[in-house]
Design an enzyme around this catalytic site. Structure first.
Site, PDB file in Angstrom:
ATOM      1  N   LEU A 156      40.480  38.953  35.269  1.00 12.99           N
ATOM      2  CA  LEU A 156      40.252  40.376  34.951  1.00 12.99           C
ATOM      3  C   LEU A 156      40.316  41.226  36.205  1.00 12.99           C
ATOM      4  CD1 LEU A 156      36.935  40.934  35.673  1.00 12.99           C
ATOM      5  CD2 LEU A 156      36.741  39.579  33.611  1.00 12.99           C
ATOM      6  N   ARG A 157      40.869  42.460  35.988  1.00 17.50           N
ATOM      7  CA  ARG A 157      40.961  43.421  37.091  1.00 17.50           C
ATOM      8  C   ARG A 157      39.827  44.414  36.969  1.00 17.50           C
ATOM      9  NH1 ARG A 157      46.436  45.783  35.120  1.00 17.50           N
ATOM     10  NH2 ARG A 157      45.409  45.122  33.198  1.00 17.50           N
ATOM     11  N   LYS A 211      44.335  29.721  39.232  1.00 20.54           N
ATOM     12  CA  LYS A 211      43.681  30.978  39.601  1.00 20.54           C
ATOM     13  C   LYS A 211      44.034  31.375  41.029  1.00 20.54           C
ATOM     14  CE  LYS A 211      40.975  34.472  39.850  1.00 20.54           C
ATOM     15  NZ  LYS A 211      41.234  35.734  39.149  1.00 20.54           N
ATOM     16  N   LEU A 257      54.262  46.470  42.901  1.00 19.96           N
ATOM     17  CA  LEU A 257      55.241  46.781  43.970  1.00 19.96           C
ATOM     18  C   LEU A 257      54.933  48.153  44.559  1.00 19.96           C
ATOM     19  CD1 LEU A 257      58.598  45.495  42.426  1.00 19.96           C
ATOM     20  CD2 LEU A 257      57.340  44.492  44.347  1.00 19.96           C
ATOM     21  N   GLY A 260      51.414  50.889  50.188  1.00 15.40           N
ATOM     22  CA  GLY A 260      50.302  51.764  50.569  1.00 15.40           C
ATOM     23  C   GLY A 260      49.444  51.135  51.640  1.00 15.40           C
ATOM     24  N   GLY A 264      42.482  45.691  48.749  1.00 12.48           N
ATOM     25  CA  GLY A 264      41.073  45.503  49.105  1.00 12.48           C
ATOM     26  C   GLY A 264      40.409  44.818  47.922  1.00 12.48           C
ATOM     27  N   CYS A 267      38.293  40.368  45.489  1.00 10.02           N
ATOM     28  CA  CYS A 267      39.048  39.172  45.098  1.00 10.02           C
ATOM     29  C   CYS A 267      40.184  38.810  46.041  1.00 10.02           C
ATOM     30  CB  CYS A 267      39.553  39.341  43.674  1.00 10.02           C
ATOM     31  SG  CYS A 267      38.204  39.454  42.513  1.00 10.02           S
ATOM     32  N   ARG A 334      34.013  47.167  48.073  1.00 11.31           N
ATOM     33  CA  ARG A 334      34.204  45.931  48.840  1.00 11.31           C
ATOM     34  C   ARG A 334      35.614  45.834  49.429  1.00 11.31           C
ATOM     35  NH1 ARG A 334      31.614  41.753  44.540  1.00 11.31           N
ATOM     36  NH2 ARG A 334      32.556  43.272  43.131  1.00 11.31           N
TER      37      ARG A 334
HETATM   38  C1  UDX Z   1      42.671  41.257  41.093  1.00 11.35           C
HETATM   39  C2  UDX Z   1      43.673  40.617  40.146  1.00 11.35           C
HETATM   40  O1  UDX Z   1      44.599  41.617  39.706  1.00 11.35           O
HETATM   41  C3  UDX Z   1      42.942  40.023  38.941  1.00 11.35           C
HETATM   42  O2  UDX Z   1      43.857  39.377  38.087  1.00 11.35           O
HETATM   43  C4  UDX Z   1      41.902  39.011  39.447  1.00 11.35           C
HETATM   44  O3  UDX Z   1      41.183  38.449  38.368  1.00 11.35           O
HETATM   45  C5  UDX Z   1      40.937  39.688  40.401  1.00 11.35           C
HETATM   46  O4  UDX Z   1      41.656  40.286  41.488  1.00 11.35           O
HETATM   47  P1  UDX Z   1      41.333  43.511  41.260  1.00 11.35           P
HETATM   48  O5  UDX Z   1      41.050  43.029  42.651  1.00 11.35           O
HETATM   49  O6  UDX Z   1      40.217  43.999  40.424  1.00 11.35           O
HETATM   50  O7  UDX Z   1      42.052  42.307  40.412  1.00 11.35           O
HETATM   51  O8  UDX Z   1      42.349  44.734  41.361  1.00 11.35           O
HETATM   52  P2  UDX Z   1      43.941  44.911  41.372  1.00 11.35           P
HETATM   53  O9  UDX Z   1      44.273  45.920  40.364  1.00 11.35           O
HETATM   54  O10 UDX Z   1      44.612  43.616  41.323  1.00 11.35           O
HETATM   55  O11 UDX Z   1      44.185  45.565  42.826  1.00 11.35           O
HETATM   56  C6  UDX Z   1      43.780  44.848  43.954  1.00 11.35           C
HETATM   57  C7  UDX Z   1      44.138  45.658  45.193  1.00 11.35           C
HETATM   58  O12 UDX Z   1      45.561  45.688  45.352  1.00 11.35           O
HETATM   59  C8  UDX Z   1      43.685  47.119  45.162  1.00 11.35           C
HETATM   60  O13 UDX Z   1      43.171  47.465  46.451  1.00 11.35           O
HETATM   61  C9  UDX Z   1      44.968  47.898  44.900  1.00 11.35           C
HETATM   62  O14 UDX Z   1      44.939  49.181  45.503  1.00 11.35           O
HETATM   63  C10 UDX Z   1      46.000  47.013  45.575  1.00 11.35           C
HETATM   64  N1  UDX Z   1      47.347  47.143  45.025  1.00 11.35           N
HETATM   65  C11 UDX Z   1      47.570  46.741  43.746  1.00 11.35           C
HETATM   66  C12 UDX Z   1      48.380  47.621  45.826  1.00 11.35           C
HETATM   67  O15 UDX Z   1      48.167  47.987  46.980  1.00 11.35           O
HETATM   68  N2  UDX Z   1      49.639  47.690  45.316  1.00 11.35           N
HETATM   69  C13 UDX Z   1      49.907  47.303  44.037  1.00 11.35           C
HETATM   70  O16 UDX Z   1      51.070  47.410  43.615  1.00 11.35           O
HETATM   71  C14 UDX Z   1      48.848  46.817  43.222  1.00 11.35           C
END
Ligand code: UDX
Length: 444
Positions: A156-157, A211, A257, A260, A264, A267, A334
């Site tokens: 989950l995100r 995972k 994709l 930026g 962070g 996870c 975090r």
């Molecule tokens: C992630 C995984 O997506 C999820 O499947 C897992 O269970 C837990 O870790 P989460 O950390 O909640 O989920 O957020 P996510 O939407 O994946 O984004 C993670 C980070 O990547 C964010 O800081 C986001 O800004 C960054 N990100 C995401 C990018 O910089 N570019 C992207 O294209 C996508």
């Protein structure tokens, strides 16, 4: 089924509420008394869209309750999900002591057959160690209950956690016990009856690895497009269009994709470190992941460098940090790039104002030296620059002319490519994004 969920943080609470929605009788347990008290008074310890209603629904139906006592949670449970924290230790290994403690408690308090399920993200072979701990503790406490171990990783995100749990792409179950496999099929039966999702059954270590491999791959995609963004800046290409051009290939796809300031959250940083550590512990030097981590950190440095290039000295300057949460839809700070940036700016003697639509309370607690402002334009008033760190729509939709008229210096560094370059420049703003061409007349 009677289900215990041990650890009701971002993963555990969403899991508990969804299990109750599926008709199971759920007890959520946490040793953080404040968290349990908040939940018992119908509050939520963190922001997550849709979760409050789901928790309320479960509690009203008498299918969801909370306790601080693990023996109460485990008593009579058919299945117990372990969703406790696995924070990184120095060197990148995850701290699995909380997981072990749950195994010991299960061995002591299980009063009937139990399936203990790893929900937290744990490295391969954790389940084997957990089974060993349980056997030793059961012998020590002469507890004859049959306790099987399974892995059922969460995908989950944050910000979409409820949707991701109620409508997952896949459910992965790893166990060597047919009884545990049957119990988890019963747990997920209501989901599988109404949703079209893959259900993968495998052994323990394979499920644990799915995972880590999934999160490490997603982090790799992000660092890949960020490395491409660096090249785009050097050749004058537009990474947003490169990503579009790539994403139409069905083998690549358009998701993850977005160039930026980098990833962070609780996870990706932790899971990349943990996977690297696991690989090295079994003799494989996962250099690719080292690079993923390095590129990720460079992206936040890049944004700071762009700011320095415009402002010359940071000392005595006022900078508006727009967006604090590690991504939109959550109040979680975090490993948030914005927090790292704010700390660098404070260290350089700048005055920092922070705007975020949801996470300001968390910012106040973590960074008392910054000025928290609950309106993005007010945060920019007479500031020497603004830096976009989270692509909240409240920030993405800022009017360029009003921004230019509000800022002290018309300087914007867009760490999430959230704003429209043409509108920014038409308003006379020195606009810098990530991997997008800067017009020749822009500052160096
Ligand atoms: C992630 C995984 O997506 C999820 O499947 C897992 O269970 C837990 O870790 P989460 O950390 O909640 O989920 O957020 P996510 O939407 O994946 O984004 C993670 C980070 O990547 C964010 O800081 C986001 O800004 C960054 N990100 C995401 C990018 O910089 N570019 C992207 O294209 C996508």
């Amino acid at each position: 089924m009677r289900v215990a969920v041990v650890g009701v943080g971002h993963v555990g609470l969403v899991t508990a509420a969804c299990l109750a929605r599926w008709g199971h009788e759920v007890v959520g347990m946490d040793d953080d008394e404040r968290k349990v008290a908040t939940l018992r008074s119908r509050g939520l310890p963190f922001h997550e869209p849709g979760l409050a209603d789901l928790v309320e629904e479960g509690c009203r139906a008498g299918r969801l309750r909370f306790t601080g006592d693990i023996s109460e949670a485990l008593s009579g449970a058919d299945v117990a999900f372990v969703s406790v924290g696995t924070p990184s230790l120095a060197g990148g290994a995850p701290n699995l002591a909380f997981v072990e403690r749950v195994g010991q408690a299960a061995a002591r308090h299980a009063d009937g057959d139990l399936v203990l399920v790893e929900k937290s993200t744990v490295p391969a072979n954790t389940g084997i160690r957990l089974r060993q701990v349980i056997q030793r503790e059961q012998a020590r406490h002469r507890n004859g209950a049959r306790i099987d171990v399974a892995s059922n990783p969460e995908f989950l995100r944050e910000g979409q956690a409820v949707v991701d749990t109620l409508r997952p792409d896949r459910v992965v179950v790893g166990t060597d016990s047919e009884r545990a496999a049957a119990a988890l099929r019963a747990v997920y039966r209501p989901l599988l009856d109404e949703a079209d999702c893959a259900y993968i059954e495998t052994d323990l270590v394979t499920a644990e690895l799915i995972k880590h491999a999934s999160n490490a791959y997603l982090a790799t995609r992000i660092s890949f497009i960020n490395a491409v963004a660096r090249i785009c800046e050097l050749v004058g290409a537009d990474v947003e269009v490169v990503a579009q051009g790539m994403g139409h290939d069905h083998r690549i796809g358009p998701h993850f994709l977005k160039a930026g300031m980098g990833y962070g959250g609780s996870c990706f940083p932790k899971d990349v470190d943990a996977f690297l550590h696991l690989a090295r512990s079994v003799g494989y030097d996962f250099g690719l992941l080292d690079e993923v981590r390095k590129v990720n950190h460079q992206m936040r440095e890049l944004v700071l460098d762009k700011l320095r290039a415009e402002l010359w000295h940071l000392e005595g300057k006022t900078v508006a940090v727009l967006g604090a949460a590690f991504k939109p839809g959550t109040d979680d700070l975090r490993q948030a790039p914005a927090i790292w940036l704010a700390e660098q700016l404070l260290e350089a003697g700048a005055t920092v104002r922070v705007y975020d639509p949801v996470a300001l309370a968390a910012v106040k607690e973590q960074l008392p030296q910054v000025e928290c402002v609950d309106d993005p334009l007010a945060a920019c008033r007479d500031a020497h620059a603004a830096v976009v760190c989270t692509e909240w729509h409240e920030i993405a939709r800022l009017d360029a002319r009003r921004l230019a008229a509000t800022l002290g210096y018309p300087i914007v560094v867009d760490g999430r490519n959230a704003l429209d370059p043409a509108a920014m420049r038409a308003a006379g703003i020195q606009y810098h994004a990530v991997g997008r061409p800067a017009r020749a007349t822009d500052a160096p």
